[in-house]
Design a protein around this motif. Structure first.
Motif, PDB file in Angstrom:
ATOM      1  N   UNK A 274      83.783 -63.550 -49.042  1.00  0.00           N
ATOM      2  CA  UNK A 274      83.727 -64.761 -48.386  1.00  0.00           C
ATOM      3  C   UNK A 274      85.154 -65.626 -48.765  1.00  0.00           C
ATOM      4  N   UNK A 275      85.703 -65.062 -49.813  1.00  0.00           N
ATOM      5  CA  UNK A 275      86.820 -65.799 -50.320  1.00  0.00           C
ATOM      6  C   UNK A 275      88.127 -64.909 -50.191  1.00  0.00           C
ATOM      7  N   UNK A 276      87.915 -63.885 -49.266  1.00  0.00           N
ATOM      8  CA  UNK A 276      89.118 -62.778 -48.928  1.00  0.00           C
ATOM      9  C   UNK A 276      89.458 -62.636 -47.543  1.00  0.00           C
ATOM     10  N   UNK A 277      90.759 -62.192 -47.388  1.00  0.00           N
ATOM     11  CA  UNK A 277      91.226 -61.689 -46.316  1.00  0.00           C
ATOM     12  C   UNK A 277      91.168 -60.039 -46.301  1.00  0.00           C
ATOM     13  N   UNK A 278      90.798 -59.447 -45.670  1.00  0.00           N
ATOM     14  CA  UNK A 278      90.522 -57.921 -45.516  1.00  0.00           C
ATOM     15  C   UNK A 278      91.484 -57.296 -44.791  1.00  0.00           C
ATOM     16  N   UNK A 279      92.352 -56.371 -45.260  1.00  0.00           N
ATOM     17  CA  UNK A 279      93.436 -55.866 -44.399  1.00  0.00           C
ATOM     18  C   UNK A 279      92.748 -54.387 -43.850  1.00  0.00           C
ATOM     19  N   UNK A 280      92.914 -54.443 -42.723  1.00  0.00           N
ATOM     20  CA  UNK A 280      92.573 -53.233 -41.842  1.00  0.00           C
ATOM     21  C   UNK A 280      93.730 -52.236 -41.442  1.00  0.00           C
TER      22      UNK A 280
END
Length: 459
Positions: free
Chosen positions: A167-173
């Motif tokens: 919820x408080x993160x940007x996820x790197x794909x």
């Protein structure tokens, strides 16, 4: 082609080059704001185009099929397009509006803040990152998480990322893994099946390993997802901890679009039509101050069509020639999809559609996509190759690409209309869909022979 006809083309080429260059320099000026609705840059561009058409003796294409007007279009994997009113053209002279076909569609725009820093290092928009066109506004500080390869599975991807843990993160794909391990039902859509369901997540970062600059798009701007999606390249670190972001977007539910349609009547077969097509819209802005001038894409096609109208003002065509400048091409060909559902002249009277898109480049090969139409006896590509062999400086090769939906020929082909799409790829292509696609970064090295080839083919 007769010797007289060829001689008239050759005599005209030099003045057409100058005419083309003057138009391209003007139409790709930043004062047009990327030929977008921002600052009414699209209206300013349309007025300029219409003024040139009138100077060259073109008239508004009259709607012979008004009883079929006003039908919405629902192209697959794209936004719906509905009939529209004058919109921002309200109050403008009828002199201009007589050339316009109006429609509406939803579009998410990004005209405000566009700021990103990673572990305290500032990232430059259009150089170090782009924001996907379906992103909402977002402001704040977030952790960065790198997705483990085992979660790139259709069975667990969405549930895992929507668990609330991010919820408080940007996820790197990893873009390569995202593409290879998460299959899609159609090549027309890759993002929405896996990103649209995501909830309880700060944002997504798609990391592409390619080192070159990356483009910005508007094709999927008809909806807004629950979180922003950024694209970065190989310069993005593999061990970043946190980021600060401030991006502003706005969904316009009823964005007004306006196709331009003009005609020069044929001297022999006025009831038959050759359509010259070049979209005049471009990307506008990605954040305040980041203007995409769109010289090659598609100021070059726009300038080519106006140069052709200048030619046909002096050398009357056999068939009627229509100069069709679709709007909303960058929003997934919406202007041309709307037109083929609401044509002004019967589609079966259209002899050929010639779509000119991105031709201000240095390559010696001409890329084409072709649809032969409902008449299976016709071979449009072979006809075109014969014309190429007969011009004074032929292209080294005519390359046929697989048919796809990357330009405005595609809706015509789906309707069974003979069509050919023309593109030149060379050194200037590296500026595609970036603010560096400017007049100074375009090339006019192929313009004279392309004009000769197109006129030879169209007659």
């Amino acid at each position: 082609m007769s010797n007289i006809r060829k001689s008239s083309i050759m005599e005209s080429l030099e003045q057409f080059r100058e005419y083309y260059c003057n138009v391209l320099k003007e139409i790709s000026s930043e004062s047009y704001f990327g030929r977008s609705a921002y600052g009414n840059g699209d209206i300013k561009a349309a007025k300029y185009i219409i003024d040139r058409l009138v100077e060259n003796g073109a008239e508004p294409l009259r709607n012979e099929m008004a009883d079929r007007a006003g039908r919405p279009a629902y192209p697959e994997y794209k936004s719906a397009v509905i009939p529209g009113g004058e919109g921002r053209w309200n109050g403008e002279p009828a002199y201009y509006k007589d050339f316009l076909q109006h429609f509406e569609y939803p579009m998410n725009v990004m005209r405000g803040s566009m700021e990103l820093s990673v572990d305290g290092k500032e990232y430059r928009p259009t150089f170090d990152f782009v924001v996907k066109e379906f992103s909402p506004s977002c402001k704040g500080e977030f952790r960065i998480h790198y997705l483990d390869e085992r979660y790139y599975s259709p069975d667990i991807f969405c549930n895992y990322l929507s668990s609330g843990e991010f919820r408080d993160s940007f996820v790197v794909l990893d873009w390569k893994l995202f593409w290879e391990k998460l299959p899609s039902e159609s090549w027309l859509e890759r993002y929405f099946p896996y990103l649209e369901p995501l909830e309880n997540i700060g944002g997504i970062i798609l990391k592409d390993s390619k080192p070159e600059q990356f483009p910005y798009f508007k094709a999927r701007s008809y909806k807004v997802l629950n979180m922003p999606v950024l694209v970065v390249n190989s310069t993005f670190p593999d061990n970043a901890v946190s980021l600060c972001i401030n991006i502003e977007s706005q969904m316009i539910e009823h964005k007004d679009g306006h196709n331009i349609l003009a005609v020069i009547k044929g001297s022999v077969n006025p009831e038959k039509y050759t359509f010259f097509v070049a979209h005049y819209d471009h990307l506008g802005l990605m954040g305040a101050g980041n203007v995409y001038p769109g010289a090659n894409d598609n100021g070059s096609g726009t300038a080519m069509l106006l140069a052709l109208s200048h030619y046909y003002s002096k050398h009357k065509p056999t068939n009627s020639v229509v100069f069709f400048f679709p709007d909303a091409e960058e929003s997934n060909l919406l202007g041309s999809f709307y037109y083929v559902e609401n044509p002004y002249v019967p589609l079966d009277k259209t002899v050929t559609v010639i779509d000119v898109d991105m031709v201000a480049d240095t390559g010696n090969r001409l890329s084409c996509q072709v649809g032969d139409g409902k008449d299976s006896t016709r071979n449009v590509l072979e006809e075109f190759k014969v014309c190429n062999s007969g011009i004074s400086s032929p292209f080294e090769e005519i390359l046929r690409e697989e048919l796809n939906d990357n330009s405005d020929h595609y809706p015509f082909v789906l309707k069974g209309v003979p069509a050919i799409y023309l593109e030149i790829v060379g050194d200037c292509y590296r500026h595609y869909h970036t603010p560096r696609d400017s007049y100074g970064n375009s090339s006019d090295s192929n313009i004279e022979r392309l004009l000769e080839l197109v006129v030879s083919f169209a007659g």
